[in-house]
Write a protein that holds these residues in place. Structure first.
Motif, PDB file in Angstrom:
ATOM      1  N   ALA A   1      24.318 -41.054  -3.849  1.00 54.70           N
ATOM      2  CA  ALA A   1      23.969 -40.180  -2.722  1.00 54.70           C
ATOM      3  C   ALA A   1      25.174 -39.361  -2.276  1.00 54.70           C
ATOM      4  N   ALA A   2      26.344 -39.994  -2.214  1.00 58.77           N
ATOM      5  CA  ALA A   2      27.554 -39.261  -1.846  1.00 58.77           C
ATOM      6  C   ALA A   2      27.900 -38.230  -2.912  1.00 58.77           C
ATOM      7  N   HIS A   3      27.730 -38.601  -4.171  1.00 56.25           N
ATOM      8  CA  HIS A   3      28.001 -37.684  -5.287  1.00 56.25           C
ATOM      9  C   HIS A   3      27.119 -36.438  -5.211  1.00 56.25           C
ATOM     10  N   LEU A   4      25.909 -36.616  -4.707  1.00 49.56           N
ATOM     11  CA  LEU A   4      24.958 -35.513  -4.589  1.00 49.56           C
ATOM     12  C   LEU A   4      25.135 -34.709  -3.301  1.00 49.56           C
ATOM     13  N   GLY A   5      26.175 -35.016  -2.553  1.00 52.15           N
ATOM     14  CA  GLY A   5      26.472 -34.259  -1.347  1.00 52.15           C
ATOM     15  C   GLY A   5      25.894 -34.836  -0.080  1.00 52.15           C
ATOM     16  N   GLY A   6      25.304 -36.018  -0.138  1.00 54.02           N
ATOM     17  CA  GLY A   6      24.715 -36.632   1.031  1.00 54.02           C
ATOM     18  C   GLY A   6      25.736 -37.333   1.906  1.00 54.02           C
ATOM     19  N   ASP A   7      25.331 -37.587   3.145  1.00 49.13           N
ATOM     20  CA  ASP A   7      26.126 -38.381   4.083  1.00 49.13           C
ATOM     21  C   ASP A   7      25.727 -39.834   3.874  1.00 49.13           C
ATOM     22  N   ALA A   8      26.451 -40.521   2.995  1.00 51.49           N
ATOM     23  CA  ALA A   8      26.071 -41.864   2.559  1.00 51.49           C
ATOM     24  C   ALA A   8      26.954 -42.916   3.196  1.00 51.49           C
ATOM     25  N   ARG A   9      26.322 -43.987   3.668  1.00 51.05           N
ATOM     26  CA  ARG A   9      27.033 -45.131   4.245  1.00 51.05           C
ATOM     27  C   ARG A   9      26.555 -46.400   3.542  1.00 51.05           C
ATOM     28  N   LEU A  10      27.386 -47.433   3.532  1.00 45.28           N
ATOM     29  CA  LEU A  10      27.047 -48.681   2.854  1.00 45.28           C
ATOM     30  C   LEU A  10      27.481 -49.866   3.681  1.00 45.28           C
ATOM     31  N   LEU A  11      26.545 -50.803   3.889  1.00 45.01           N
ATOM     32  CA  LEU A  11      26.842 -52.087   4.510  1.00 45.01           C
ATOM     33  C   LEU A  11      26.777 -53.146   3.425  1.00 45.01           C
TER      34      LEU A  11
ATOM     35  N   ASP B   1      23.969 -45.028  14.094  1.00 45.50           N
ATOM     36  CA  ASP B   1      24.367 -43.759  14.696  1.00 45.50           C
ATOM     37  C   ASP B   1      24.473 -42.683  13.611  1.00 45.50           C
ATOM     38  N   GLY B   2      23.779 -41.589  13.799  1.00 43.95           N
ATOM     39  CA  GLY B   2      23.819 -40.493  12.837  1.00 43.95           C
ATOM     40  C   GLY B   2      23.013 -40.733  11.584  1.00 43.95           C
ATOM     41  N   VAL B   3      22.206 -41.784  11.550  1.00 47.42           N
ATOM     42  CA  VAL B   3      21.448 -42.149  10.354  1.00 47.42           C
ATOM     43  C   VAL B   3      19.988 -41.738  10.521  1.00 47.42           C
ATOM     44  N   ASP B   4      19.444 -41.073   9.506  1.00 46.83           N
ATOM     45  CA  ASP B   4      18.035 -40.707   9.485  1.00 46.83           C
ATOM     46  C   ASP B   4      17.227 -41.519   8.494  1.00 46.83           C
TER      47      ASP B   4
ATOM     48  N   MET C   1      21.460 -43.236  20.185  1.00 43.58           N
ATOM     49  CA  MET C   1      21.990 -42.824  18.897  1.00 43.58           C
ATOM     50  C   MET C   1      21.967 -41.311  18.778  1.00 43.58           C
ATOM     51  N   THR C   2      22.965 -40.728  18.137  1.00 44.32           N
ATOM     52  CA  THR C   2      22.961 -39.306  17.865  1.00 44.32           C
ATOM     53  C   THR C   2      22.023 -39.025  16.701  1.00 44.32           C
ATOM     54  N   ARG C   3      21.343 -37.853  16.697  1.00 45.02           N
ATOM     55  CA  ARG C   3      20.346 -37.553  15.683  1.00 45.02           C
ATOM     56  C   ARG C   3      20.648 -36.249  14.949  1.00 45.02           C
ATOM     57  N   ASP C   4      21.893 -35.738  15.060  1.00 50.37           N
ATOM     58  CA  ASP C   4      22.210 -34.440  14.482  1.00 50.37           C
ATOM     59  C   ASP C   4      22.738 -34.533  13.053  1.00 50.37           C
ATOM     60  N   VAL C   5      22.983 -35.704  12.547  1.00 50.94           N
ATOM     61  CA  VAL C   5      23.495 -35.877  11.191  1.00 50.94           C
ATOM     62  C   VAL C   5      22.448 -36.615  10.362  1.00 50.94           C
ATOM     63  N   ARG C   6      22.125 -36.067   9.196  1.00 53.19           N
ATOM     64  CA  ARG C   6      21.099 -36.676   8.357  1.00 53.19           C
ATOM     65  C   ARG C   6      21.737 -37.696   7.427  1.00 53.19           C
TER      66      ARG C   6
ATOM     67  N   LEU D   1      15.974 -39.703  -2.050  1.00 47.45           N
ATOM     68  CA  LEU D   1      16.201 -39.804  -0.611  1.00 47.45           C
ATOM     69  C   LEU D   1      17.128 -38.711  -0.096  1.00 47.45           C
ATOM     70  N   THR D   2      18.159 -38.372  -0.864  1.00 44.94           N
ATOM     71  CA  THR D   2      19.085 -37.333  -0.426  1.00 44.94           C
ATOM     72  C   THR D   2      18.388 -35.982  -0.378  1.00 44.94           C
ATOM     73  N   ALA D   3      17.539 -35.705  -1.364  1.00 44.54           N
ATOM     74  CA  ALA D   3      16.764 -34.466  -1.338  1.00 44.54           C
ATOM     75  C   ALA D   3      15.785 -34.456  -0.173  1.00 44.54           C
ATOM     76  N   ARG D   4      15.182 -35.610   0.099  1.00 45.20           N
ATOM     77  CA  ARG D   4      14.236 -35.714   1.223  1.00 45.20           C
ATOM     78  C   ARG D   4      14.944 -35.434   2.545  1.00 45.20           C
ATOM     79  N   LEU D   5      16.134 -35.989   2.706  1.00 48.14           N
ATOM     80  CA  LEU D   5      16.903 -35.753   3.919  1.00 48.14           C
ATOM     81  C   LEU D   5      17.328 -34.293   4.043  1.00 48.14           C
ATOM     82  N   ALA D   6      17.479 -33.620   2.905  1.00 48.66           N
ATOM     83  CA  ALA D   6      17.871 -32.217   2.906  1.00 48.66           C
ATOM     84  C   ALA D   6      16.694 -31.284   3.167  1.00 48.66           C
ATOM     85  N   GLY D   7      15.486 -31.840   3.312  1.00 46.13           N
ATOM     86  CA  GLY D   7      14.327 -31.020   3.618  1.00 46.13           C
ATOM     87  C   GLY D   7      13.604 -30.464   2.417  1.00 46.13           C
ATOM     88  N   SER D   8      13.843 -31.010   1.227  1.00 46.24           N
ATOM     89  CA  SER D   8      13.171 -30.532   0.021  1.00 46.24           C
ATOM     90  C   SER D   8      11.694 -30.926   0.032  1.00 46.24           C
ATOM     91  N   THR D   9      10.892 -30.231  -0.776  1.00 45.66           N
ATOM     92  CA  THR D   9       9.479 -30.558  -0.883  1.00 45.66           C
ATOM     93  C   THR D   9       9.299 -31.876  -1.615  1.00 45.66           C
TER      94      THR D   9
END
Length: 311
Positions: free
Chosen positions: A51-61, A127-130, A1-6, A265-273
């Motif tokens: 999550a998408a609204h907040l600028g995250g890379d959001a996927r849904l199954l 793939d690309g999911v953190d 899996m690629t790990r460069d996309v959060r 979760l989106t803030a956590r993925l962005a590296g926030s405290t």
């Protein structure tokens, strides 16, 4: 899996919400006046949309029925959808009756969502999911429970979070069973009542500590009072009503917990405290209660609710 996309992958439900806002108590055997609207909803879809609204890379199954598939997929603009269209079953429908305090009661037909299962899964979804986020509603059915097991086993190098979603579900499923089934998760995001039900604790602080000891990270949503975060059995961050920002007028609490999870979760993925993540969740949840339905407004403002690391 690629790990460069959060990326954030949400597994959950897509629902047609019929929202009835009523100022007076519902009268049995006769009419009660209400403002009634139709909205796209579902706990999993709401979280992905926020999550998408907040600028995250959001996927849904998820699964939807052919009856309203086009409408729902269009409403998930900005989300990378892995949605199966079920030709034989309708999309899930929830009638949400919301009183003048914003509190709601639900009548639910799970429709196509009931049949989301192992056949919808492929490891390539990671793939690309953190972060893999599971809605507790997924586990209401044997098919969904097996899907949750498969997804958690596959997510070896991915943070797994879970939202219990419903105290009624926990009572019927069994709290010990839920804890056992989700033990592989790294983060649990219950509301106050769910946290107390899961632990038997009398106070949310103690419940957070106990859940943090089990999962590693526990985030307990306290509604208007904010939220608290425990790690490894110890409270390490709090967000209160003041730090969450000015409260929106409470119109409809539907989806507020989903918005909180997305913000956190989106803030956590962005590296926030840790504190920033809690505050981001609170701001998203408080934004949600000012809207009818569980989804964000159509206009996206990716930097409004949490700090994004653009480096």
């Amino acid at each position: 899996m690629t790990r460069d996309v959060r990326g954030l992958l949400v597994i959950g439900d897509v629902v047609t919400d019929v929202v009835a806002l009523h100022a007076e108590p519902v009268a049995t055997g006769t009419d009660t006046e209400a403002d009634i609207t139709l909205r796209p909803g579902g706990s999993g879809a709401n979280t992905a949309a926020w999550a998408a609204h907040l600028g995250g890379d959001a996927r849904l199954l998820a699964r939807v029925g052919a009856d309203t598939a086009a409408w729902h997929l269009n409403a998930l603009s900005g989300v990378k959808t892995h949605v199966t269209v079920d030709p034989a079953r309708p999309t899930a429908v929830v009638i949400a009756m919301v009183d003048d305090a914003g509190e709601r009661s639900f009548l639910t037909n799970r429709g196509a969502a009931r049949h989301l299962g192992p056949g919808d899964w492929t490891d390539a979804l990671l793939d690309g999911v953190d972060c893999l986020h599971l809605s507790g509603y997924l586990m209401w059915t044997p098919e969904g429970l097996e899907l949750a097991r498969i997804a958690m086993r596959a997510a070896k190098d991915v943070t797994v979070s879970v939202d219990p979603a419903s105290t009624r579900f926990l009572r019927e499923f069994g709290t010990e069973r839920f804890l056992a089934e989700t033990r592989a998760a790294d983060v649990i995001i219950p509301n106050r009542d769910e946290a107390l039900a899961l632990t038997g604790a009398a106070e949310p602080e103690r419940a957070a500590e106990l859940l943090g000891d089990i999962y590693g990270t526990a985030v307990v949503k306290l509604g208007p009072a904010g939220a608290l975060l425990a790690q490894d059995g110890r409270i390490v961050a709090r967000a209160g009503a003041v730090s969450a920002g000015p409260a929106d007028r409470v119109v409809d609490s539907t989806g507020a917990g989903d918005a909180f999870a997305a913000g956190f979760l989106t803030a956590r993925l962005a590296g926030s405290t840790r504190s920033e993540c809690l505050e981001a969740g609170c701001r998203a949840g408080r934004r949600a209660v000012g809207l009818v339905g569980g989804r964000p407004p159509a206009v996206k403002n990716a930097t409004e609710l949490y700090p994004i690391d653009t480096n």
